[in-house]
Design a protein around this motif. Structure first.
Motif, PDB file in Angstrom:
ATOM      1  N   LYS A 155       0.913  -1.356   0.080  1.00  0.00           N
ATOM      2  CA  LYS A 155       0.089   0.095   0.019  1.00  0.00           C
ATOM      3  C   LYS A 155       0.775   1.441   0.011  1.00  0.00           C
ATOM      4  CE  LYS A 155      -3.763   2.489   0.244  1.00  0.00           C
ATOM      5  NZ  LYS A 155      -4.448   2.672  -0.897  1.00  0.00           N
ATOM      6  N   VAL A 156       1.971   1.157   0.639  1.00  0.00           N
ATOM      7  CA  VAL A 156       2.649   2.239   0.846  1.00  0.00           C
ATOM      8  C   VAL A 156       3.487   2.543  -0.577  1.00  0.00           C
ATOM      9  CG1 VAL A 156       5.269   3.034   1.411  1.00  0.00           C
ATOM     10  CG2 VAL A 156       3.663   2.232   3.081  1.00  0.00           C
ATOM     11  N   ILE A 157       3.826   1.460  -1.502  1.00  0.00           N
ATOM     12  CA  ILE A 157       4.432   1.548  -2.593  1.00  0.00           C
ATOM     13  C   ILE A 157       3.190   2.543  -3.470  1.00  0.00           C
ATOM     14  CG2 ILE A 157       4.960   0.224  -4.812  1.00  0.00           C
ATOM     15  CD1 ILE A 157       6.308  -1.757  -2.670  1.00  0.00           C
ATOM     16  N   GLU A 158       2.137   1.956  -3.327  1.00  0.00           N
ATOM     17  CA  GLU A 158       0.969   2.460  -4.173  1.00  0.00           C
ATOM     18  C   GLU A 158       0.795   3.901  -3.991  1.00  0.00           C
ATOM     19  OE1 GLU A 158      -4.060   2.461  -4.142  1.00  0.00           O
ATOM     20  OE2 GLU A 158      -2.791   0.563  -3.893  1.00  0.00           O
ATOM     21  N   VAL A 159       1.120   4.362  -2.719  1.00  0.00           N
ATOM     22  CA  VAL A 159       0.861   5.874  -2.371  1.00  0.00           C
ATOM     23  C   VAL A 159       1.966   6.605  -2.809  1.00  0.00           C
ATOM     24  CG1 VAL A 159       0.913   7.332  -0.265  1.00  0.00           C
ATOM     25  CG2 VAL A 159      -0.391   5.251  -0.210  1.00  0.00           C
ATOM     26  N   LEU A 160       3.290   6.088  -2.887  1.00  0.00           N
ATOM     27  CA  LEU A 160       4.343   6.733  -3.221  1.00  0.00           C
ATOM     28  C   LEU A 160       4.264   7.018  -4.710  1.00  0.00           C
ATOM     29  CD1 LEU A 160       7.274   4.744  -1.342  1.00  0.00           C
ATOM     30  CD2 LEU A 160       6.485   6.943  -1.036  1.00  0.00           C
ATOM     31  N   ASN A 161       3.709   6.211  -5.617  1.00  0.00           N
ATOM     32  CA  ASN A 161       3.506   6.209  -7.029  1.00  0.00           C
ATOM     33  C   ASN A 161       2.189   7.172  -7.265  1.00  0.00           C
ATOM     34  OD1 ASN A 161       5.593   4.443  -7.949  1.00  0.00           O
ATOM     35  ND2 ASN A 161       4.197   2.728  -7.354  1.00  0.00           N
ATOM     36  N   THR A 162       1.391   7.581  -6.237  1.00  0.00           N
ATOM     37  CA  THR A 162       0.329   8.342  -6.696  1.00  0.00           C
ATOM     38  C   THR A 162       0.283   9.751  -5.766  1.00  0.00           C
ATOM     39  OG1 THR A 162      -0.920   7.415  -5.200  1.00  0.00           O
ATOM     40  CG2 THR A 162      -1.189   6.463  -7.292  1.00  0.00           C
ATOM     41  N   GLU A 163       1.132   9.972  -4.804  1.00  0.00           N
ATOM     42  CA  GLU A 163       1.118  11.056  -3.990  1.00  0.00           C
ATOM     43  C   GLU A 163       2.863  11.711  -3.853  1.00  0.00           C
ATOM     44  OE1 GLU A 163      -1.674  12.318  -2.856  1.00  0.00           O
ATOM     45  OE2 GLU A 163      -2.988  10.510  -3.272  1.00  0.00           O
ATOM     46  N   SER A 164       2.685  13.031  -3.518  1.00  0.00           N
ATOM     47  CA  SER A 164       3.827  13.687  -3.129  1.00  0.00           C
ATOM     48  C   SER A 164       4.188  13.441  -1.821  1.00  0.00           C
ATOM     49  CB  SER A 164       3.681  15.244  -3.603  1.00  0.00           C
ATOM     50  OG  SER A 164       4.980  15.854  -3.385  1.00  0.00           O
ATOM     51  N   VAL A 165       5.296  12.841  -1.623  1.00  0.00           N
ATOM     52  CA  VAL A 165       5.690  12.211  -0.275  1.00  0.00           C
ATOM     53  C   VAL A 165       7.091  12.943   0.173  1.00  0.00           C
ATOM     54  CG1 VAL A 165       6.125  10.385   1.495  1.00  0.00           C
ATOM     55  CG2 VAL A 165       4.365  10.005  -0.343  1.00  0.00           C
ATOM     56  N   ASP A 166       7.128  13.688   1.232  1.00  0.00           N
ATOM     57  CA  ASP A 166       8.304  14.142   1.594  1.00  0.00           C
ATOM     58  C   ASP A 166       9.239  13.320   2.575  1.00  0.00           C
ATOM     59  OD1 ASP A 166       7.715  16.815   0.558  1.00  0.00           O
ATOM     60  OD2 ASP A 166       6.094  16.735   1.965  1.00  0.00           O
ATOM     61  N   LEU A 167       8.473  12.589   3.408  1.00  0.00           N
ATOM     62  CA  LEU A 167       9.463  11.860   4.669  1.00  0.00           C
ATOM     63  C   LEU A 167       8.513  10.480   4.688  1.00  0.00           C
ATOM     64  CD1 LEU A 167      11.476  12.114   6.853  1.00  0.00           C
ATOM     65  CD2 LEU A 167       9.849  13.311   8.006  1.00  0.00           C
ATOM     66  N   ILE A 168       9.337   9.434   4.953  1.00  0.00           N
ATOM     67  CA  ILE A 168       8.899   8.364   5.276  1.00  0.00           C
ATOM     68  C   ILE A 168       9.566   7.527   6.679  1.00  0.00           C
ATOM     69  CG2 ILE A 168       8.666   5.715   4.733  1.00  0.00           C
ATOM     70  CD1 ILE A 168       9.069   6.645   1.653  1.00  0.00           C
ATOM     71  N   PHE A 169       8.748   7.545   7.805  1.00  0.00           N
ATOM     72  CA  PHE A 169       9.191   6.794   8.976  1.00  0.00           C
ATOM     73  C   PHE A 169       8.912   5.204   8.898  1.00  0.00           C
ATOM     74  CE2 PHE A 169       7.422  10.724  10.159  1.00  0.00           C
ATOM     75  CZ  PHE A 169       8.405  11.384  10.778  1.00  0.00           C
ATOM     76  N   ILE A 170       9.990   4.465   8.664  1.00  0.00           N
ATOM     77  CA  ILE A 170       9.878   3.031   8.475  1.00  0.00           C
ATOM     78  C   ILE A 170      10.862   2.313   9.392  1.00  0.00           C
ATOM     79  CG2 ILE A 170      12.138   3.675   6.811  1.00  0.00           C
ATOM     80  CD1 ILE A 170      10.719   1.567   4.966  1.00  0.00           C
ATOM     81  N   ASP A 171      10.162   1.077   9.692  1.00  0.00           N
ATOM     82  CA  ASP A 171      10.485   0.168  10.511  1.00  0.00           C
ATOM     83  C   ASP A 171      11.826  -0.743   9.664  1.00  0.00           C
ATOM     84  OD1 ASP A 171      11.445  -1.481  12.578  1.00  0.00           O
ATOM     85  OD2 ASP A 171       9.741  -2.443  12.397  1.00  0.00           O
ATOM     86  N   ILE A 172      12.760  -1.439  10.117  1.00  0.00           N
ATOM     87  CA  ILE A 172      13.749  -2.026   9.289  1.00  0.00           C
ATOM     88  C   ILE A 172      13.094  -3.437   9.190  1.00  0.00           C
ATOM     89  CG2 ILE A 172      15.764  -3.237   9.493  1.00  0.00           C
ATOM     90  CD1 ILE A 172      16.305  -0.502   8.643  1.00  0.00           C
ATOM     91  N   GLN A 173      12.674  -4.132  10.193  1.00  0.00           N
ATOM     92  CA  GLN A 173      12.292  -5.704  10.296  1.00  0.00           C
ATOM     93  C   GLN A 173      10.817  -5.724   9.951  1.00  0.00           C
ATOM     94  OE1 GLN A 173      14.030  -7.935  13.318  1.00  0.00           O
ATOM     95  NE2 GLN A 173      15.835  -8.400  12.055  1.00  0.00           N
ATOM     96  N   MET A 174      10.426  -6.050   8.658  1.00  0.00           N
ATOM     97  CA  MET A 174       8.946  -6.238   8.437  1.00  0.00           C
ATOM     98  C   MET A 174       9.048  -7.496   7.354  1.00  0.00           C
ATOM     99  SD  MET A 174       7.619  -2.550   7.403  1.00  0.00           S
ATOM    100  CE  MET A 174       9.127  -2.314   6.346  1.00  0.00           C
ATOM    101  N   PRO A 175       7.775  -8.203   7.400  1.00  0.00           N
ATOM    102  CA  PRO A 175       7.810  -9.484   6.880  1.00  0.00           C
ATOM    103  C   PRO A 175       7.462  -9.586   5.468  1.00  0.00           C
ATOM    104  CG  PRO A 175       5.510  -8.886   8.067  1.00  0.00           C
ATOM    105  CD  PRO A 175       6.471  -7.966   8.353  1.00  0.00           C
ATOM    106  N   GLN A 176       6.960  -8.476   4.881  1.00  0.00           N
ATOM    107  CA  GLN A 176       7.033  -8.385   3.388  1.00  0.00           C
ATOM    108  C   GLN A 176       8.168  -8.082   2.809  1.00  0.00           C
ATOM    109  OE1 GLN A 176       3.435  -6.157   3.545  1.00  0.00           O
ATOM    110  NE2 GLN A 176       2.015  -7.587   2.949  1.00  0.00           N
ATOM    111  N   LEU A 177       8.364  -6.804   2.930  1.00  0.00           N
ATOM    112  CA  LEU A 177       9.827  -6.166   2.529  1.00  0.00           C
ATOM    113  C   LEU A 177      10.348  -5.640   3.569  1.00  0.00           C
ATOM    114  CD1 LEU A 177       8.963  -4.717  -1.003  1.00  0.00           C
ATOM    115  CD2 LEU A 177      10.223  -6.517  -0.755  1.00  0.00           C
ATOM    116  N   THR A 178      11.642  -5.754   3.585  1.00  0.00           N
ATOM    117  CA  THR A 178      12.451  -5.214   4.799  1.00  0.00           C
ATOM    118  C   THR A 178      12.475  -3.618   4.525  1.00  0.00           C
ATOM    119  OG1 THR A 178      14.685  -5.338   3.977  1.00  0.00           O
ATOM    120  CG2 THR A 178      13.746  -7.131   5.198  1.00  0.00           C
ATOM    121  N   GLY A 179      12.694  -2.853   5.359  1.00  0.00           N
ATOM    122  CA  GLY A 179      12.826  -1.387   5.348  1.00  0.00           C
ATOM    123  C   GLY A 179      14.030  -1.115   4.344  1.00  0.00           C
ATOM    124  N   ILE A 180      15.029  -1.935   4.352  1.00  0.00           N
ATOM    125  CA  ILE A 180      16.304  -1.762   3.663  1.00  0.00           C
ATOM    126  C   ILE A 180      15.855  -2.160   2.324  1.00  0.00           C
ATOM    127  CG2 ILE A 180      18.607  -2.599   2.988  1.00  0.00           C
ATOM    128  CD1 ILE A 180      18.734  -0.798   5.615  1.00  0.00           C
TER     129      ILE A 180
END
Length: 232
Positions: A41-66
């Motif tokens: 969903k974040v990838i979808e938002v990034l492709n449709t909205e103007s985003v300045d800053l992302i607060f992101i965790d590193i360890q996530m099950p689908q894709l890691t923050g890295i």
């Protein structure tokens, strides 16, 4: 008025999402576009909205923050929110403004946001377009469009239609990219499908804006807060 900072909060821990979103709500400059754990969903938002800053965790099950930062390398600014300090060195290879270790206090969060604001004011080019015109590509040609001639811009999937005083120009652009080319002091996005010049507003009537040209355009639910704050 200081420009709003459009941000995303991505973390797989519901408590962390709620806490960071609560902190963000206390800082008037921050406008949270998305706060949850769905990386796609974040990838979808990034492709449709103007985003300045992302607060992101590193360890996530689908894709890691890295991995997510690798996908958008050099394109977005990140503040890491993690319980693991060992990823800091790897993370700072990207546009990482700060690295917040959990548990995160409001004071530490506030300092991090202030750090981003100082960085933005010092290094980021804030003027997105020439004061008088912009160029768009349509029909294998480049059109020079005077900003003052734009009545409104309409989003149509992978295309936009620029309504001007004399014509309608279809261009292979998306709303996010065209918004980044426009000076934020002159244009505002009011709907997923509409960007308008502020000086051509005639009246705001409930959930729609009537332009001086006579066009009545809806205010999208996501953008109502942005419009109301701009009016203050």
């Amino acid at each position: 008025m200081n420009k709003k900072i459009n941000c995303i909060i991505l973390d797989d821990e519901p408590f962390a999402v709620k806490l960071i979103a609560d902190y963000a709500s206390k800082i008037s400059r921050l406008n949270v576009l998305y706060a949850d754990s769905d990386v796609f969903k974040v990838i979808e938002v990034l492709n449709t909205e103007s985003v300045d800053l992302i607060f992101i965790d590193i360890q996530m099950p689908q894709l890691t923050g890295i991995e997510l930062m690798q996908m958008f390398n050099q394109k977005y600014n990140f503040i890491i929110t993690s319980a693991y300090p060992q990823y800091a060195l790897e993370a700072f290879q990207f546009h990482v403004i700060d690295y917040l270790l959990k548990p995160i206090t409001f004071n530490r969060f506030y300092q991090s946001v202030e750090k981003f604001i100082r960085w933005q004011e010092t290094f980021q080019v804030t003027e997105k377009a020439d004061n008088d015109y912009l160029f768009v590509k349509a029909d294998r040609k480049h059109y020079k469009i005077a900003l003052n001639d734009i009545l409104y811009i309409e989003g149509l999937r992978d295309y936009i239609r620029i309504h001007t005083n004399d014509e309608k120009i279809m261009a292979l652009e998306n709303m996010k990219d065209i918004l980044e080319k426009l000076p934020s002091n002159q244009f505002i996005r009011i709907h997923r499908s509409y960007i308008i010049p502020k000086d051509k507003i005639k009246v705001i009537d409930g959930n729609q804006i009537v332009m001086k040209s006579g066009n009545a355009l809806p205010i999208g639910e996501t953008y109502r807060k942005l419009v109301s704050e701009w009016l203050v």
